[in-house]
Design a protein around this motif. Structure first.
Motif, short mmCIF file in Angstrom:
data_model
loop_
_atom_site.label_atom_id
_atom_site.label_comp_id
_atom_site.label_asym_id
_atom_site.label_seq_id
_atom_site.Cartn_x
_atom_site.Cartn_y
_atom_site.Cartn_z
N GLU A 47 -8.93 7.78 -1.35
CA GLU A 47 -9.15 6.35 -1.13
C GLU A 47 -8.05 5.53 -1.80
OE1 GLU A 47 -13.72 5.07 -0.44
OE2 GLU A 47 -12.84 4.86 -2.45
N PRO B 205 0.82 -1.22 0.00
CA PRO B 205 0.00 0.00 0.00
C PRO B 205 0.85 1.27 0.00
CG PRO B 205 -0.70 -1.53 1.74
CD PRO B 205 0.60 -2.03 1.21
N GLY C 183 -6.79 9.92 4.45
CA GLY C 183 -6.41 8.78 3.63
C GLY C 183 -5.66 7.74 4.41
N GLN C 184 -5.68 6.53 3.89
CA GLN C 184 -4.94 5.44 4.50
C GLN C 184 -3.45 5.57 4.16
OE1 GLN C 184 -6.80 1.73 3.45
NE2 GLN C 184 -8.19 1.92 5.18
N TYR D 205 -12.45 11.88 -3.68
CA TYR D 205 -13.74 12.57 -3.75
C TYR D 205 -13.87 13.54 -2.60
CZ TYR D 205 -15.62 9.07 -0.48
OH TYR D 205 -15.85 8.25 0.58
N ASP E 150 -18.66 13.70 -7.50
CA ASP E 150 -18.20 12.44 -8.08
C ASP E 150 -16.90 11.95 -7.45
OD1 ASP E 150 -20.00 12.10 -10.59
OD2 ASP E 150 -19.42 14.22 -10.57
N CYS E 151 -16.65 10.66 -7.64
CA CYS E 151 -15.34 10.08 -7.36
C CYS E 151 -14.49 10.21 -8.61
CB CYS E 151 -15.49 8.58 -7.08
SG CYS E 151 -15.73 8.15 -5.38
N ARG F 26 -6.62 4.09 -6.59
CA ARG F 26 -6.60 5.38 -5.91
C ARG F 26 -7.74 6.24 -6.45
NH1 ARG F 26 -0.38 5.47 -6.24
NH2 ARG F 26 0.24 5.11 -4.07
N ARG F 27 -8.57 6.71 -5.54
CA ARG F 27 -9.67 7.57 -5.96
C ARG F 27 -9.80 8.74 -4.98
NH1 ARG F 27 -12.61 2.91 -7.02
NH2 ARG F 27 -12.62 2.40 -9.23
N LEU G 232 1.10 -1.37 -7.58
CA LEU G 232 -0.15 -1.27 -6.82
C LEU G 232 -0.93 -2.59 -6.89
CD1 LEU G 232 -1.28 2.31 -7.90
CD2 LEU G 232 -0.34 1.62 -5.69
N LYS H 44 -5.97 -5.22 -6.85
CA LYS H 44 -5.15 -4.08 -7.25
C LYS H 44 -5.57 -2.88 -6.40
CE LYS H 44 -3.74 -1.72 -11.49
NZ LYS H 44 -2.30 -1.94 -11.42
N VAL H 45 -4.59 -2.10 -5.94
CA VAL H 45 -4.92 -0.89 -5.19
C VAL H 45 -5.39 0.18 -6.18
CG1 VAL H 45 -4.02 0.93 -3.70
CG2 VAL H 45 -3.25 -1.42 -3.37
N LYS I 68 -1.26 11.50 0.69
CA LYS I 68 -1.56 12.70 1.47
C LYS I 68 -0.37 13.67 1.50
CE LYS I 68 -2.41 10.34 5.20
NZ LYS I 68 -2.18 9.00 4.63
N VAL J 195 -11.24 13.18 0.51
CA VAL J 195 -10.91 11.79 0.85
C VAL J 195 -10.06 11.19 -0.26
CG1 VAL J 195 -11.83 9.49 1.31
CG2 VAL J 195 -13.00 11.50 2.23
N GLY K 299 -0.13 5.49 2.35
CA GLY K 299 0.20 5.36 0.94
C GLY K 299 -0.82 6.00 0.02
N LEU L 115 -8.39 -1.87 -2.08
CA LEU L 115 -8.02 -3.04 -2.85
C LEU L 115 -9.23 -3.47 -3.66
CD1 LEU L 115 -5.39 -4.57 -2.97
CD2 LEU L 115 -6.32 -6.20 -1.36
N GLU L 116 -9.04 -3.51 -4.97
CA GLU L 116 -10.16 -3.83 -5.86
C GLU L 116 -9.67 -4.81 -6.90
OE1 GLU L 116 -12.16 -0.73 -8.52
OE2 GLU L 116 -12.76 -0.18 -6.49
#
Lengths: 228, 228, 228, 228, 228, 228
Positions: free
Chosen positions: E182, D197, E27-28, E195, E207-208, E192-193, D206, E189-190, E33, E180, E30, E185-186
């Motif tokens: 984000e 991460p 943010g988390q 919003y 929107d995101c 990054r978004r 990633l 894969k990480v 920020k 934010v 990584g 994990l999707e």
């Protein structure tokens, strides 16, 4: 048997409540707990000639009277006729308040020979009790008094917004019954449903029922939600 | 082997319980815990001539007697015949109450030579115990006494509304068995099911079974829920 | 290599456990933890001539002996032959009990030259330890002793009902291995499965395996659950 | 750049770690944290001639040596050659232990001029620190020292069984990188996956990658899991 | 309007931030920020000639400088030109540290007439504040000062690994905006978004947006994620 | 009936609010709580000639004035005309602050004969109250005063980011109504929806409605979300 004041509810609990029992009515804000409680007291007084005490810890007596007029329930008139005693206990008075309030309720019951009691809400009444053990003792004491007084009681229980557990986790075991008023968001609409997980000594329905707040008060659908 | 008093339950636990074992019966409000407990005691007394103690911490003895009449279980009569001792311990008496109550139960067992005990509920009995360590010691002491007295015991355990974990998280390990009475909302209807995660020294069923509260008491379906 | 006493388990851990290692066996009530522990001790004594100590903190020694007879494991006989020492430590003796109990176990190990130990359960043994730091120190001390004594050890760990996390959240890191006994409800039936997230220095299987409690004890399916 | 000791890992982090950085390696029990840590130290010593300190708070030094022989990593030999210092700090020594242990690590680093450090685990090292504020100060102090010493560091972090959050919730922000070793149950099989991460100052991948513990140590698949 | 330093971000917030506002960037680990914070400061100094203070509580100033060189952001040079003051406050100095640190920041702002401030992170800065009430007072005081100084501020906020709630649960209400970042994990894969749930006085996008960390810093996709 | 100041909202609550009632407006950051509050006050003053007090605990009065100009709501002008009193109570003043602030609000109400009040936010106002019991007493006292003053009140309530429960879990029961402003992430876009779980004495809609923040303020869609 003591009618709940709601014929459509009586039908699913073999006709009514056992005399002297303490029944919890749990629900989120707006579920209809107070309406059910006033209906129980008002109809008890007007249709079965049973005096009732309504102890409110959340809504002022004046607002309660005003709001119930929309159902044509004139609480002020019944107060004058000594058929209802509306105790406004919203402003709790410190740590000793629990006992003082219980005394006030017991006295009110004796005064008008009440056979019905609503505590709205048990959560509010027990605010100052800090430990589960003390709370359990308190409920035991209250239950004993009400059983001896043959005073059938509804206690509303606050299910906070966005949560589903109730009280301290023991009230539902010490009570003789539990009526859940659900008001959950379903497909962008609040649905109101009632079901009865527990009613000691009663062969109660195990179904969920939609219910409505009509101009005459709460009306439970006669058809279980599963069959609609 | 000690019959549970419920033939349809005995069938899935090799005929009954081991003498002197302590079995937990966990369930949410309205699950049927007290009914199962009284059935265990009543049938023990009337069908196997075993005296029993029923210690209630949640429902008053008078209400329990009234409510059980619907099953034609006349507890008052059995009390007169010294076949059952119904201990009303709802009003706990402060912090020292735990030991006082345990003493009362032990004395009652010796008095009538009871071979069956119901504690309804263990949660209620242990209200005043504050730490997990003390609670564990208390349960160890009680188990030892009951094993020596060859007194087979059911302890009900309260699973609070909208939760699923039980007690302090150790009772189910110290007990010899765990019977779970589920009463979950399924398609807008409360379904009652029973299953047995644990029964030491017994080749118990691993299935869930629907069960019903009939006019004769609890009746467990002979067909596992998975095959219905 | 030290056989686990369960041939079907040995097959998925390269033949057995490392000598002197401490392995956790985590499971919910009824998962089969004690059965696995006794099987480890009993077969160690009878098939590999290794003496063993079984320290029980949850089930009385007398009940354990009675219940294990259903597998034809006669613990009393092995006790007489000094092959097994069955320590009944259910009644913990206050805050100092942790050290007293550890001493009792160490002494028992030395007395019969035990090469196998079962602590049933580590959760029970550590009841009186209040902080995570003290608990960690305690486990460090115990691990050191057992490594030096070359005493291979199983510690059962209680996963409370309706939860899945174990212990204080560090035991699984300080132990050399972790065997999880799952007993989850699946399609209205309890399924028992075993898997091994961790076994230091062993190329253990990463699969889940169904397992059964048979008249000869625990039997792990040779075929991974994913391929069934 | 400092190689991680795992060529397949270096490929997804632009060739290696930044000198003097502190990288967290988080994982559940059995995830491969210690293996990764030893591989980092062992290969650092043998392939890049960088001395390393391995401070273990969970597994005894003797067991670690034994278990790592299966990868043909002879830590004892490297200790003799002063290329590795294996500090066994499992038995923490009370509340003052944190500083004592940090001193021991700093001294060991200076003694052999170490350029690599593994703390296994940071969770274990910080057991005696009670408040988040103290812990944060401690980590700040340690990071400063390691940056000045140009000592690249891996700290393992314990993700307890059946949970996913790590540490006290700030370590991942104070560290320069975070490598997550997942070992989740998927279709009845434990799958091991690695992803990153965070890695400050590095254009890291990633993606998630499957990884394997082979006879040569950890091997990360070159193909991202999403494309397999 | 004060540009965020990221043209692609300015586009979705009507051109920039309101002068003197305090914006949270949550943010988390990584998530990007610090990169966003430095970009805000660096571009403010180089493109709009606004001096800026960057107070770091998590990453040492030296590492921050090193890591930002990959974007060709030479912070050391800007420090020499008095355009940026990089305050290294990683080593907090006990309970009085909060006020000392706030003083240091206020002084730094006055010294170079800064119109931009980054606090990285607010979580780190408030470590020593123990109650929510004190924290709320502290933030109120800081906000007042920054509004009067017309110093537009970004405060990073740490969202711990595997959690999603932020801070103490009030910071997002006292701040003028919340961005934010984000990094979830999707499909292995990480992603990054970015919003913007809140930006007072700004008709911000709802929107995101996917965003990328490019060699020139953060770049927000011009096309909302929902339409891609 | 007291208009909410939002015609599209009045339509779903039978035309407006009951005089003297206290209504909660709960929402996450950016939900539009303050906008709704100012709209209630501003339109009350300009369209119904009712003076109003706006007590802000989160956003400074100066920023609030600046930000509301985008809706052409000139609060400064109304302050001069004594139609609005904008109380800036962001900087709470220690533990005694709760009473001091309540006094300030009561005085302000009397000064301009206000018939409308906004407390933004109740969460902020009650920061220094530590126990649920004290908080409950405080709310009871405030409600009583407002009912007697016939001052219709909106209290915003902060729903922290990534959570959904509100306040201490009792406010929604003591209030006369609850309006929920949702701003949830849906298919990578923030959707704003409003619904009303509770409005005592009002036959309110049970539907969810999309709403928009337009240049004229909040506008609730006339069509329930379920039918769109």
């Amino acid at each position: 048997m003591v009618s709940s004041g709601i014929p459509s509810l009586d039908k699913i609990i073999e006709g009514g409540l056992n005399e002297g029992d303490v029944i919890l009515v749990a629900g989120q804000p707006g579920a209809g707990k107070s309406t059910l409680g006033v209906q129980f007291t008002y109809n008890g007084a007007t249709q079965w000639n049973q005096a009732g005490v309504y102890a409110t810890f959340v809504e002022s007596a004046s607002k309660l009277k005003r709001n119930m007029l929309r159902f044509n329930w004139d609480l002020a008139e019944l107060e004058r006729k000594k058929k209802i005693n509306l105790l406004d206990l919203v402003q709790t008075i410190g740590e000793r308040g629990v006992e003082v309030n219980l005394d006030a309720i017991m006295t009110a019951i004796k005064d008008i020979g009440a056979k019905r009691l609503v505590i709205d809400s048990l959560s509010g009444m027990m605010t100052y009790i800090q430990t589960k053990a003390e709370a359990r003792s308190f409920v035991a004491l209250m239950n004993r008094f009400l059983e001896e007084a043959k005073c059938t009681t509804l206690c509303t229980l606050e299910v906070p917004w966005a949560r589903s557990d109730i009280g301290m986790g023991f009230e539902e075991f010490m009570a003789d019954g539990l009526i859940v008023l659900e008001s959950s968001l379903e497909q962008f609409k609040v649905r109101r449903r009632l079901y009865i997980p527990k009613m000691r000594g009663v062969n109660h329905a195990l179904d969920c029922y939609d219910f409505y707040i009509t101009p005459e008060g709460i009306n439970v659908s006669p058809i279980p939600a599963a069959r609609r």
